[in-house]
Design a protein around this motif. Structure first.
Motif, PDB file in Angstrom:
ATOM      1  N   TYR B 354       8.834  36.567  -5.242  1.00 50.55           N
ATOM      2  CA  TYR B 354      10.128  36.039  -5.780  1.00 50.55           C
ATOM      3  C   TYR B 354      11.224  36.928  -4.801  1.00 50.55           C
ATOM      4  O   TYR B 354      12.230  36.116  -4.541  1.00 50.55           O
ATOM      5  CB  TYR B 354      10.292  36.681  -6.986  1.00 50.55           C
ATOM      6  N   VAL B 355      10.889  38.125  -4.470  1.00 51.09           N
ATOM      7  CA  VAL B 355      12.135  38.705  -3.972  1.00 51.09           C
ATOM      8  C   VAL B 355      12.090  38.157  -2.225  1.00 51.09           C
ATOM      9  O   VAL B 355      13.125  38.148  -1.905  1.00 51.09           O
ATOM     10  CB  VAL B 355      11.794  40.308  -3.976  1.00 51.09           C
ATOM     11  N   ALA B 356      10.953  37.885  -1.911  1.00 59.01           N
ATOM     12  CA  ALA B 356      10.771  37.228  -0.418  1.00 59.01           C
ATOM     13  C   ALA B 356      11.653  35.722  -0.335  1.00 59.01           C
ATOM     14  O   ALA B 356      12.692  35.632   0.299  1.00 59.01           O
ATOM     15  CB  ALA B 356       9.538  36.849   0.020  1.00 59.01           C
ATOM     16  N   GLY B 357      11.554  35.296  -1.633  1.00 55.00           N
ATOM     17  CA  GLY B 357      12.414  33.936  -1.602  1.00 55.00           C
ATOM     18  C   GLY B 357      13.877  34.126  -1.875  1.00 55.00           C
ATOM     19  O   GLY B 357      14.718  33.676  -1.207  1.00 55.00           O
ATOM     20  N   LYS B 358      14.169  35.150  -2.563  1.00 58.29           N
ATOM     21  CA  LYS B 358      15.725  35.448  -2.911  1.00 58.29           C
ATOM     22  C   LYS B 358      16.129  36.109  -1.726  1.00 58.29           C
ATOM     23  O   LYS B 358      17.319  35.986  -1.451  1.00 58.29           O
ATOM     24  CB  LYS B 358      15.495  36.310  -4.283  1.00 58.29           C
ATOM     25  N   ALA B 736       8.420  45.490 -12.942  1.00 52.66           N
ATOM     26  CA  ALA B 736       8.628  44.990 -14.457  1.00 52.66           C
ATOM     27  C   ALA B 736      10.052  44.346 -14.506  1.00 52.66           C
ATOM     28  O   ALA B 736      10.238  43.177 -15.047  1.00 52.66           O
ATOM     29  CB  ALA B 736       8.527  46.031 -15.359  1.00 52.66           C
ATOM     30  N   ASP B 737      10.977  44.927 -14.009  1.00 49.10           N
ATOM     31  CA  ASP B 737      12.477  44.613 -13.831  1.00 49.10           C
ATOM     32  C   ASP B 737      12.495  43.027 -13.202  1.00 49.10           C
ATOM     33  O   ASP B 737      13.104  42.131 -13.585  1.00 49.10           O
ATOM     34  CB  ASP B 737      13.139  45.166 -12.803  1.00 49.10           C
ATOM     35  N   ILE B 738      11.659  43.042 -11.916  1.00 48.02           N
ATOM     36  CA  ILE B 738      11.687  41.683 -11.327  1.00 48.02           C
ATOM     37  C   ILE B 738      11.008  40.743 -12.028  1.00 48.02           C
ATOM     38  O   ILE B 738      11.248  39.503 -12.449  1.00 48.02           O
ATOM     39  CB  ILE B 738      10.921  41.827  -9.910  1.00 48.02           C
ATOM     40  N   PHE B 739       9.912  41.061 -12.761  1.00 51.82           N
ATOM     41  CA  PHE B 739       9.113  39.930 -13.494  1.00 51.82           C
ATOM     42  C   PHE B 739      10.205  39.660 -14.687  1.00 51.82           C
ATOM     43  O   PHE B 739      10.010  38.194 -15.087  1.00 51.82           O
ATOM     44  CB  PHE B 739       8.020  40.552 -14.270  1.00 51.82           C
ATOM     45  N   ALA B 740      10.824  40.318 -15.494  1.00 45.56           N
ATOM     46  CA  ALA B 740      11.820  40.058 -16.349  1.00 45.56           C
ATOM     47  C   ALA B 740      12.786  39.105 -15.935  1.00 45.56           C
ATOM     48  O   ALA B 740      13.229  37.930 -16.593  1.00 45.56           O
ATOM     49  CB  ALA B 740      12.784  41.045 -16.874  1.00 45.56           C
ATOM     50  N   GLU B 741      13.323  39.395 -14.613  1.00 40.71           N
ATOM     51  CA  GLU B 741      14.154  38.255 -13.792  1.00 40.71           C
ATOM     52  C   GLU B 741      13.400  37.079 -13.751  1.00 40.71           C
ATOM     53  O   GLU B 741      14.142  35.912 -13.931  1.00 40.71           O
ATOM     54  CB  GLU B 741      14.702  38.878 -12.511  1.00 40.71           C
ATOM     55  N   ILE B 742      12.186  36.949 -13.026  1.00 42.17           N
ATOM     56  CA  ILE B 742      11.302  35.711 -12.912  1.00 42.17           C
ATOM     57  C   ILE B 742      11.355  35.070 -14.481  1.00 42.17           C
ATOM     58  O   ILE B 742      11.509  33.893 -14.302  1.00 42.17           O
ATOM     59  CB  ILE B 742      10.068  36.109 -12.523  1.00 42.17           C
ATOM     60  N   ALA B 743      10.998  35.630 -15.359  1.00 37.28           N
ATOM     61  CA  ALA B 743      10.928  34.880 -16.605  1.00 37.28           C
ATOM     62  C   ALA B 743      12.210  34.544 -17.027  1.00 37.28           C
ATOM     63  O   ALA B 743      12.322  33.163 -17.772  1.00 37.28           O
ATOM     64  CB  ALA B 743      10.473  35.884 -17.625  1.00 37.28           C
ATOM     65  N   SER B 744      13.331  34.828 -16.446  1.00 42.50           N
ATOM     66  CA  SER B 744      14.534  34.123 -16.852  1.00 42.50           C
ATOM     67  C   SER B 744      14.907  33.136 -16.137  1.00 42.50           C
ATOM     68  O   SER B 744      15.775  32.161 -16.608  1.00 42.50           O
ATOM     69  CB  SER B 744      15.810  35.519 -17.036  1.00 42.50           C
ATOM     70  N   GLY B 751       8.145  32.969 -21.485  1.00 41.03           N
ATOM     71  CA  GLY B 751       7.507  33.512 -22.748  1.00 41.03           C
ATOM     72  C   GLY B 751       6.789  34.451 -22.164  1.00 41.03           C
ATOM     73  O   GLY B 751       6.105  35.241 -23.224  1.00 41.03           O
ATOM     74  N   ILE B 752       6.715  34.800 -20.805  1.00 45.39           N
ATOM     75  CA  ILE B 752       5.739  35.981 -20.435  1.00 45.39           C
ATOM     76  C   ILE B 752       6.218  37.308 -20.240  1.00 45.39           C
ATOM     77  O   ILE B 752       7.424  37.045 -19.712  1.00 45.39           O
ATOM     78  CB  ILE B 752       4.811  35.199 -19.327  1.00 45.39           C
ATOM     79  N   SER B 753       5.522  38.388 -20.483  1.00 40.64           N
ATOM     80  CA  SER B 753       6.316  39.653 -20.264  1.00 40.64           C
ATOM     81  C   SER B 753       5.154  40.703 -20.218  1.00 40.64           C
ATOM     82  O   SER B 753       4.001  40.324 -20.404  1.00 40.64           O
ATOM     83  CB  SER B 753       6.977  39.967 -21.607  1.00 40.64           C
TER      84      SER B 753
END
Lengths: 161, 931
Positions: B354-358, B736-744, B751-753
């Motif tokens: 995700y960070v690579a794409g961003k 976990a921070d990044i995953f929360a952003e992915i989920a958003s 729905g995944i955390s």
């Protein structure tokens, strides 16, 4: 050299394949295949296990598990002749022990099995069913009764010659 | 679900499902009954009798093995009566006479080390402390759980059996074997290999192989399942054999997209020493493969990058992260956005990707971002048009319910190993296996006669079209499903008229009869699945193959059905995830097309920058553009990349041509050789994050080793680089921070955390925190997307003719070939396979080269950069099915040997696949007198 050996192996394979494909009983199984091969070759060489596996669409290990379960299957070639010595109670009393010792000396082995040159297979018989004739030996399944140690040794020498 | 059965164990009330055995019910309720031969997820065997219990049912009291006794209503089970204990004691004492147990009766066992002098004069062969499984021995735990008084046990009889320490990866010492037969059963029942078997009988029965042969010729796939189930030290991994685990952590394997859940063992020196398949793993059910089990210890290897390095006057010199990133940022800024690309690692977590794409889009202003092993994106992305999701439709273990499985141009046994396990299980249960592949693979042996369609290479799409036509001809379609749930039937019917079977047969080289046979097998099965890869399919056909497979599945109603579905096969542990979260040149996170203005607007708002409207370059295009000089600077996450991977041709030439290269890698390799800045990467055992596997299951990767130097997870390196480039939105504290952003931003991950993932993986789409995830796509009618059939056209064979290398070599690999002799040679204490190849040649090609059956021939492929050409020598057999196709079949054991002997710290990604190769054929003249 290598070529000859591989040619011999190829011949064995062809022979085994003929046996496997020639089975015409209603139920062909791993066991029936192994029995047929042993009937023809008198033992199960490595190729027999492999070809049976290929024939039955299974693995060599499955076939080995069946083959090794039965003590009747042998995996080394038998000798040219079999030499059975009875060591049942009657023969034992009549001196089978000494006969066995002498014959083993003549054959140059100290156990059951094949001689080094592969000419003779020595087997211990628990009872050959001819107690009245004790001591008994059987050479290539022909019984000889009331034998002497000398005679037994002579027969062994003749087979080894 | 049937009513629960109520009964009691030792007075405690238990509820169980009908059909469960007493021991299963006890385990589910947390009660322990001692056992040895029983193993969860395997059939009961009832051999050891350790699990005997007293049962009272319908007024009868009996002593039975609890592993084979089904539960019954109102049954009374007693597990600890004096009689039962006495029986167990007898069993254990008999077992102990043939298993070393000197230390078991000693109060010092926890204190003694292997080197200590024994004050009790217990013989060395009789000590537990010298056993590699000491402290993790299931037998010992079982004996001790019974609190037996073994102060005066029977004498130990040392059997002096040979130890097998010359095969790859694991040792066998049958002196420690208690013949519980778990290894033989797991090999036969679960893996369907029978590489081990039970030999002989009664007192001399033992585990072994045919004639005691090497595992290399016995059909072993080196999955290590036998080692994982062995309750004693009889089967043990060779690496770190005597090491003890200090902690165990559940994580996900980093080698392929199956996403096997592994139990990682780490010792007190911070080394990862063992990987065990986790029985609770939903993607693997406890299974692993040769890569995951035996080649995942690369994080321990010497020579890792520990500190950032920077090139100063052509020398790499140690520096700090700040200076390295400052320099990288300053240099990257010199290039236009379209001159820059970001390549993500196939082992990168979703967070890294995700960070690579961003980073590419926000900090560098380009859409040039792709995952390094996303070499066949068409196989998944094409499904967006027909199924609406770029992923497999069904779960991996749903394949065991299939009544027919079709595998097209894929070799899951080597590339996605555990995926092949449920396929084989289905085959054993009677499912038809249809393989469309010119190569002989492990799965072809499961094909019924005629169902291995060995078509001419490159004609797969036409063949699938022919099968579809035959399905329609014989009215095997699911009319209700295809009319009510999908669009486009009329349109493709028109097209299918062109797929005249006579013509299809001419093009593909497969007889009409065989095409119909395959169509009947697939079309008339109650449920049928398709696995399709792209190994043997020409690049321009890959997308069409995906659509053809989807068409076939839709027409027969095999979408949304258990046991059905389509499964694209690809490489890379997290290629699925990297596409999901937008490390993809064509898609923003969540498959929002870059060309879609509203999607760009959404992400522009989210990320605070304008997103470039031109689609970026794919990994293949990036490699070409590097060579052309269009791409001048690259940020490369190179963890687990082998430039020899089919599809990555030209990568090194391209890298050499770059003006600037930032590499994040774990080991020095061909890629980092060209780097201007090297950022030391943490490996999968050293990071927290998530992987998404090929069945869309998001699973937690957990850190088990501590980072003692300056290696950092990929996301951290990329995020800091983003900040150094002056972009905002890269201030992350944790994965976990990044995953929360992915989920958003990714609706199907909404729905995944991390919290939910603690309980196990979740299959996307999972749109809200209450939703359980989606096992089967289109299981219920999907309001967002209606499946569509896609028109397909028949085409003549694509002539990949190469004047210099005119033949196509289909190199196959199988576990076991009983009718093709193998020689095993022992060199330096290790076994090696030596045997003659058979080269299958079509009689036409043979006569062109004046070759007759049995001649020795050589196949030679084009030389690579280093001047090395792949060659094969073998004896000609004139039985190839098509002119222009030659084939050989080698053994799986060769991979094991190659991996074992590899000098590379990380050999798994370097296992060569089996691409089709252009070769020349020539006769080898054997000098007279040499055989």
């Amino acid at each position: 050299m290598a070529n000859e050996a591989s040619k011999a192996a190829d011949d064995v394979r062809t022979q085994i394949q003929t046996v496997l494909n020639g089975q015409n009983q209603p139920t062909v199984t791993v066991l029936s295949s192994l029995l047929e091969i042993q009937d023809v070759l008198h033992y199960l060489p490595n190729e027999a296990i492999e070809e049976t596996a290929a024939f039955s669409k299974t693995t060599i290990n499955e076939v080995w598990s069946v083959a090794s379960f039965y003590t009747n299957f042998r995996f080394t070639p038998p000798g040219d002749h079999t030499y059975e010595i009875c060591w049942g109670p009657s023969c034992h009393v009549m001196g089978a022990q000494q006969i066995l010792k002498r014959v083993q000396d003549e054959l140059g082995i100290d156990r059951e099995g094949e001689t080094e040159d592969g000419k003779v297979t020595l087997k211990y018989g628990t009872c050959l069913g001819a107690c009245a004739q004790a001591p008994v030996i059987a050479i290539d399944h022909h019984h000889k009764g009331k034998i002497t140690t000398e005679f037994a040794a002579k027969m062994a020498r003749e087979l080894m010659a | 679900m049937a009513d629960a059965v109520k009964f009691t164990i030792d007075g405690q009330e238990i509820e169980a499902q009908p059909g469960q055995t007493v021991i299963q019910a006890a385990m589910d309720s947390g009660l322990y009954i001692p056992y040895l031969c029983y193993m969860p997820k395997m059939d009961p065997y009832g051999a050891c009798r350790m699990c005997v219990v007293e049962t009272e049912s319908n007024g009868r009291t009996m002593t039975q093995a609890s592993c084979t006794t089904p539960v019954a209503q109102d049954m009374i089970v007693r597990t600890k009566t004096d009689d039962i204990q006495e029986l167990r004691r007898g069993i254990i004492e008999l077992l102990m006479t043939e298993h070393p147990h000197g230390c078991l009766t000693c109060h010092r066992i926890e204190l003694c080390g292997p080197q200590d002098i024994c004050l009790r004069h217990v013989r060395v062969t009789d000590r537990c402390t010298i056993c590699p499984k000491n402290e993790r021995c299931e037998l010992k735990d079982t004996v001790r759980s019974m609190e037996l008084d073994l102060t005066n046990p029977m004498e130990y009889h040392f059997r002096d059996l040979p130890r097998h320490v010359d095969d790859p990866f694991y040792d066998r010492d049958y002196n420690l074997c208690i013949v519980c037969v778990r290894c033989v059963r797991v090999c036969e029942e679960v893996r369907f290999d029978t590489a081990l078997t039970l030999t002989s009988r009664s007192g001399t029965a033992l585990v072994g192989t045919s004639h005691g042969t090497s595992l290399l010729e016995s059909g072993c796939e080196f999955c290590g399942a036998c080692v994982d189930v062995c309750p004693t030290g009889a089967l043990v991994e060779r690496e770190y054999k005597w090491d003890k685990a200090e902690k165990t952590v559940t994580s996900i394997c980093s080698n392929c997209p199956v996403g096997c859940q592994v139990i990682t063992e780490v010792n007190k020196r911070n080394k990862v020493i063992r990987f065990r398949g986790d029985l609770a793993g939903e993607a693997n059910n406890g299974q692993l493969c040769f890569k995951g089990k035996f080649a995942s210890d690369y994080p321990n290897k010497k020579g890792r990058f520990r500190y950032p390095l920077i090139k100063i006057e052509d020398e790499m010199q140690r520096t700090t992260w700040e200076l390295a990133l400052e320099s990288a940022a300053a240099n990257l800024k010199k290039f236009n956005p379209d001159q820059v690309a970001v390549i993500a690692s196939p082992r990168g977590t979703n967070e890294d990707n995700y960070v690579a794409g961003k980073l590419a889009r926000v900090a560098l202003g380009t859409n040039n971002v792709d995952s390094a092993l996303n070499l066949n994106p068409e196989v998944t992305e094409s499904l967006l048009a027909s199924i609406g999701y770029a992923a497999a439709t069904n779960p991996i273990w749903d394949l065991e319910n299939s009544k027919c499985v079709m595998i097209i141009g894929g070799n899951p046994t080597e590339e996605q190993n555990v995926l092949a396990v449920p396929v084989k299980k289905a085959a054993r249960a009677g499912a038809d296996i249809v393989v469309i592949d010119p190569r002989e693979t492990e799965l072809t042996r499961y094909c019924r006669d005629g169902l291995w369609l060995r078509s001419k290479p490159g004609t797969e799409v036409t063949l699938v079209g022919g099968i579809l036509r035959a399905v329609m001809d014989e009215a095997l379609e699911d009319k209700k499903f295809v009319n009510e749930r999908a669009d486009g039937l009329q349109e493709i019917k028109q097209e299918l008229w062109n797929f005249d079977l006579v013509r299809v047969s001419q093009i593909t080289g497969i007889s009409e009869e065989q095409i119909r046979l395959a169509a009947r097998a697939y079309g008339s099965a109650e449920s049928a699945a398709i696995l399709y890869g792209a190994d043997t399919v020409p690049a321009e056909e890959k997308g069409d193959l995906a659509l053809a497979a989807a068409n076939l599945a839709l027409v027969t109603g095999n979408i949304g059905r258990s046991g059905g579905g389509v499964f694209p096969l690809f490489g890379g542990a997290n290629t699925q995830g990297s596409n999901d979260v937008g490390a993809n040149p064509r898609f923003l996170p969540g498959y929002a097309a870059v060309t879609d203005a509203s999607a760009r607007d959404r992400f522009s708002r989210e990320w605070g920058v304008q997103i470039s409207a031109t689609a970026g370059l794919s990994i293949r295009e990036i490699i070409d553009a590097m060579a052309d000089g269009k791409i001048k600077a690259v940020v490369f996450m190179a963890d687990g990349i082998s430039p020899e991977q089919p599809g990555l041709e030209g990568l090194l030439e391209g890298l050499a041509n770059l003006d600037y290269l930032v590499v994040s890698e774990d080991f020095p390799g061909e890629v980092s050789h060209f780097a201007d800045v090297i950022l030391p990467a943490a490996t999968f055992t050293e990071v927290d994050g998530t992987y998404t596997n090929l069945e869309r299951r998001v699973q937690r990767v957990r850190q088990s080793m501590t980072l003692n130097y300056e290696e950092r997870p990929g996301w951290s390196a990329l995020a800091r680089l983003g900040s150094a480039l002056g972009a905002s939105g890269f201030e992350y504290d944790s994965a976990a921070d990044i995953f929360a952003e992915i989920a958003s931003v990714v609706p199907s991950y909404a729905g995944i955390s991390y919290e939910r993932l603690e309980k196990g993986g979740i299959q996307w789409p999972c749109v809200d925190p209450e939703a359980p995830g989606t096992a089967i796509l289109h299981g219920v009618e999907d309001e967002n997307f209606r499946p569509k059939l896609t028109p397909m056209s028949i085409r003549e064979i694509l002539n990949v003719h190469d004047a210099e290398y005119p033949l196509t070599l289909a190199h196959g690999r199988v576990l076991h070939e009983p009718d093709h002799p193998v020689d095993v040679e022992n060199r330096n204490g290790m076994n090696y396979i030596t045997r003659d190849n058979y080269v299958q040649i079509h009689p036409d090609d043979a006569s062109d080269a004046s070759i007759i059956d049995g001649d020795m021939v050589e196949l030679r492929a084009r030389a690579d950069r280093g001047g090395n050409a792949v060659t094969f020598i073998g004896y000609a057999k004139l039985n190839s099915p098509h002119a222009g196709l030659v084939s050989i079949t080698t053994l799986f054991g060769e991979i094991a040997i190659a991996m074992q002997d590899s000098d590379d710290p990380d050999p798994a990604p370097r296992v060569r696949g089996l691409p089709l190769m252009a070769v020349t054929l020539s006769k080898v003249n054997v000098p007279a007198g040499v055989a």
